[in-house]
Design a protein around this motif. Structure first.
Motif, PDB file in Angstrom:
ATOM      1  N   ASN A 187      78.495  -4.502 -81.006  1.00  0.00           N
ATOM      2  CA  ASN A 187      78.490  -5.971 -81.031  1.00  0.00           C
ATOM      3  C   ASN A 187      77.084  -6.567 -80.959  1.00  0.00           C
TER       4      ASN A 187
ATOM      5  N   ARG B  81      73.989  -8.184 -82.760  1.00  0.00           N
ATOM      6  CA  ARG B  81      73.872  -8.934 -84.000  1.00  0.00           C
ATOM      7  C   ARG B  81      72.475  -8.838 -84.606  1.00  0.00           C
TER       8      ARG B  81
ATOM      9  N   HIS C 228      75.387  -2.953 -87.443  1.00  0.00           N
ATOM     10  CA  HIS C 228      75.963  -3.786 -86.377  1.00  0.00           C
ATOM     11  C   HIS C 228      76.804  -2.885 -85.464  1.00  0.00           C
TER      12      HIS C 228
ATOM     13  N   ALA D 104      71.149 -11.489 -87.477  1.00  0.00           N
ATOM     14  CA  ALA D 104      71.648 -12.581 -88.314  1.00  0.00           C
ATOM     15  C   ALA D 104      70.686 -13.751 -88.288  1.00  0.00           C
TER      16      ALA D 104
ATOM     17  N   THR E 231      74.437 -13.105 -92.482  1.00  0.00           N
ATOM     18  CA  THR E 231      73.849 -11.777 -92.316  1.00  0.00           C
ATOM     19  C   THR E 231      73.287 -11.303 -93.652  1.00  0.00           C
TER      20      THR E 231
END
Length: 392
Positions: free
Chosen positions: A260, A262, A257, A264, A273
Motif C-alpha cells: 500500500n 504509493r 505498488h 503518484a 499514477t
C-alpha cells in the motif's frame, strides 16, 4: 465635490499601496504573521476600480509557501469572488497569467490539444529509457538495460546528479523549496543548465518530434530534464508561476505498488499514477504535488511545452509580457509608494536610472538622499548610489 472625491481616492490609493508594500517588506523579514495583517488592511482599503490582484497573490503565497493549501484556496476564491482578473479556479494560482491559455488541469489522450508527438516518443521509449539507465549507472551497456526494477532500488539512486534547485542552472534556484522530505535530482537536456550531448539519442528524438518544447526552452520559459525522485520523497503542493505551458511526464522507472505504498501525482484534486513508456500531461499552473512512499526511485522524462491555446504568433509577445510584469513586480519591492505630490521621486526610483560610476540600476542600488518635504521642487531631489556617487 470632485476635489474632495479625488483627494479621498488618492488617499485610499496611497494607503492601499503602502499597506501592500509594508506587507512585502515584512515577508522579506520573515515576519509572515505581521505581513498578513498588512495584506488584509490593503484589501480592506481598495479604492474603486483600483487593480488589486498583486495583493491577493502575495497574501495567498504567504500561506502556499508554508504548505497551508486550504487557506491558499480560500484566499484565491476570495479574489475570484471579488472580480479577480488573474484567477478563475481556486486550484489554479499562478502569479503571472495569460488569457490565451485555458483548459483542463489534466489532459487525456482524447482531449483537444493532446500533443501528437507524445505517441512518437512512446514508440522510441526503449531508446530513451536505455540512455537514461546508462546515465544512472554507466556500467549498464547503452541500449541494453538490465531489468528496470533492479536499477530502481535505493542503492542506484543517482545522487551524483545535480539537485533540483542547485547552482547548475540560473533559473529554478528555488525549486528545491517544495521538497518537504527526500531527494530530487535532475539532468537538464534542454533549457538553462543543459549539457550538450549528455543524452544524444534522446536529444535528437526531442529535437525532431518536439520542436515546440525546444522553442519554449530556448525562450527561457521551461526546460526538458530527466527527473528522479528518491524513495520516500514528497514534493509539497504548489502551483507554477505562469500558465503559458503544459508539462509532460514520460514514465522511465515507475516503482511497484507494494504494501500500500504509493507513488503518484495529484493534479488539482485528483491523483494519477505513471506507467512506464506512457505519458501523463497536465497544466502545472494548477495545484499539484508528488509522492513516492516506496523503496524505489521514480524517474520520468519531463518536458515543458507551449500551451496549445496560445497562438503561434503570440508566443514571443506573451513571454515578453511576463518578463516585463515580473520586472515591474520586483521593482515594486524596492521602491516605497509615495504621496501623489512626490510622484516624480517614485517614478525615478522605479525607472531604469543607471549610476555613472558603478553602472548599477535604480531598484537595486540607488536611493534618495534629499529628504522629501512638502514644498520640495523636483530639481532639489538628490539620489545617491550605494557606491557613494550622487545623481540629480
Amino acid at each position: 465635490f470632485l476635489h474632495v472625491f479625488h483627494s479621498r481616492y488618492c488617499f485610499l490609493s496611497y494607503l492601499f499601496l503602502r499597506c501592500h508594500f509594508l506587507g512585502m517588506c515584512l515577508i522579506d523579514d520573515k515576519r509572515v504573521h505581521d505581513a498578513r495583517i498588512y495584506f488584509l488592511r490593503a484589501l480592506r482599503t481598495i479604492p474603486r476600480d483600483h487593480p488589486f490582484d498583486s495583493v491577493f497573490v502575495d497574501f495567498m503565497l504567504s500561506y502556499e509557501e508554508v504548505n497551508d493549501m486550504k487557506q491558499a484556496r480560500r484566499i484565491s476564491q476570495w479574489a475570484i469572488d471579488s472580480g479577480s482578473t488573474i484567477w478563475c479556479d481556486k486550484y489554479q494560482r499562478p502569479g503571472f497569467i495569460t488569457s490565451y491559455a485555458n483548459g483542463k488541469a489534466y489532459l487525456c489522450k482524447t482531449d483537444p490539444g493532446y500533443p501528437v508527438w507524445a505517441k512518437e516518443l512512446e514508440k522510441r521509449f526503449s531508446v530513451i529509457q536505455g540512455e537514461f539507465l546508462h546515465l544512472v549507472n554507466p556500467h549498464n551497456r547503452l541500449g541494453r538495460p538490465t531489468a528496470c526494477k533492479e536499477n530502481c532500488n535505493a542503492n542506484n539512486h543517482p545522487s551524483h546528479w545535480p539537485k533540483v534547485g542547485g547552482s547548475h542552472r540560473q533559473s529554478g534556484r528555488d525549486d528545491d523549496k517544495v521538497v518537504s522530505r527526500g531527494d530530487w535530482r535532475e539532468l537538464v537536456l534542454f533549457g538553462n543548465g543543459a549539457r550538450e550531448n549528455i543524452a544524444p539519442q534522446t536529444q535528437k528524438i526531442i529535437e525532431r518530434y518536439c520542436p515546440d518544447a525546444v522553442s519554449l526552452c530556448n525562450s527561457g520559459g521551461g526546460e526538458i530534464i530527466f527527473s528522479v525522485l528518491a524513495p520516500h520523497t514528497h514534493i509539497s503542493a504548489h502551483c507554477a508561476s505562469t500558465n503559458i505551458r503544459l508539462t509532460a511526464h514520460l514514465g522511465l522507472a515507475v516503482p511497484s505498488h507494494r504494501n500500500n505504498k504509493r507513488c503518484a501525482i495529484r493534479v488539482r484534486d485528483s491523483w494519477y499514477t505513471w506507467v512506464e513508456g506512457e505519458f501523463i500531461i497536465f497544466d502545472d499552473s494548477f495545484e499539484h504535488e508528488v509522492l513516492n512512499e516506496t523503496d524505489e526511485f521514480r524517474a520520468v522524462l519531463l518536458i515543458r511545452f507551449w500551451h496549445p491555446s496560445i497562438p503561434l504568433d503570440k508566443r514571443n509577445a506573451t513571454i515578453q509580457d511576463i518578463l516585463v510584469e515580473r520586472e515591474e513586480t520586483e521593482k515594486a519591492r524596492f521602491v516605497p509608494p509615495l504621496p501623489e505630490r512626490f510622484l516624480y521621486a517614485e517614478e525615478r526610483g522605479m525607472g531604469n536610472s543607471v549610476c555613472p560610476s558603478c553602472s548599477q540600476t535604480a531598484t537595486s542600488q540607488i536611493r534618495m538622499k534629499t529628504p522629501l518635504v512638502h514644498d520640495s521642487n523636483v530639481n532639489d531631489y538628490v539620489f545617491i548610489c550605494k557606491c557613494g556617487s550622487e545623481m540629480h
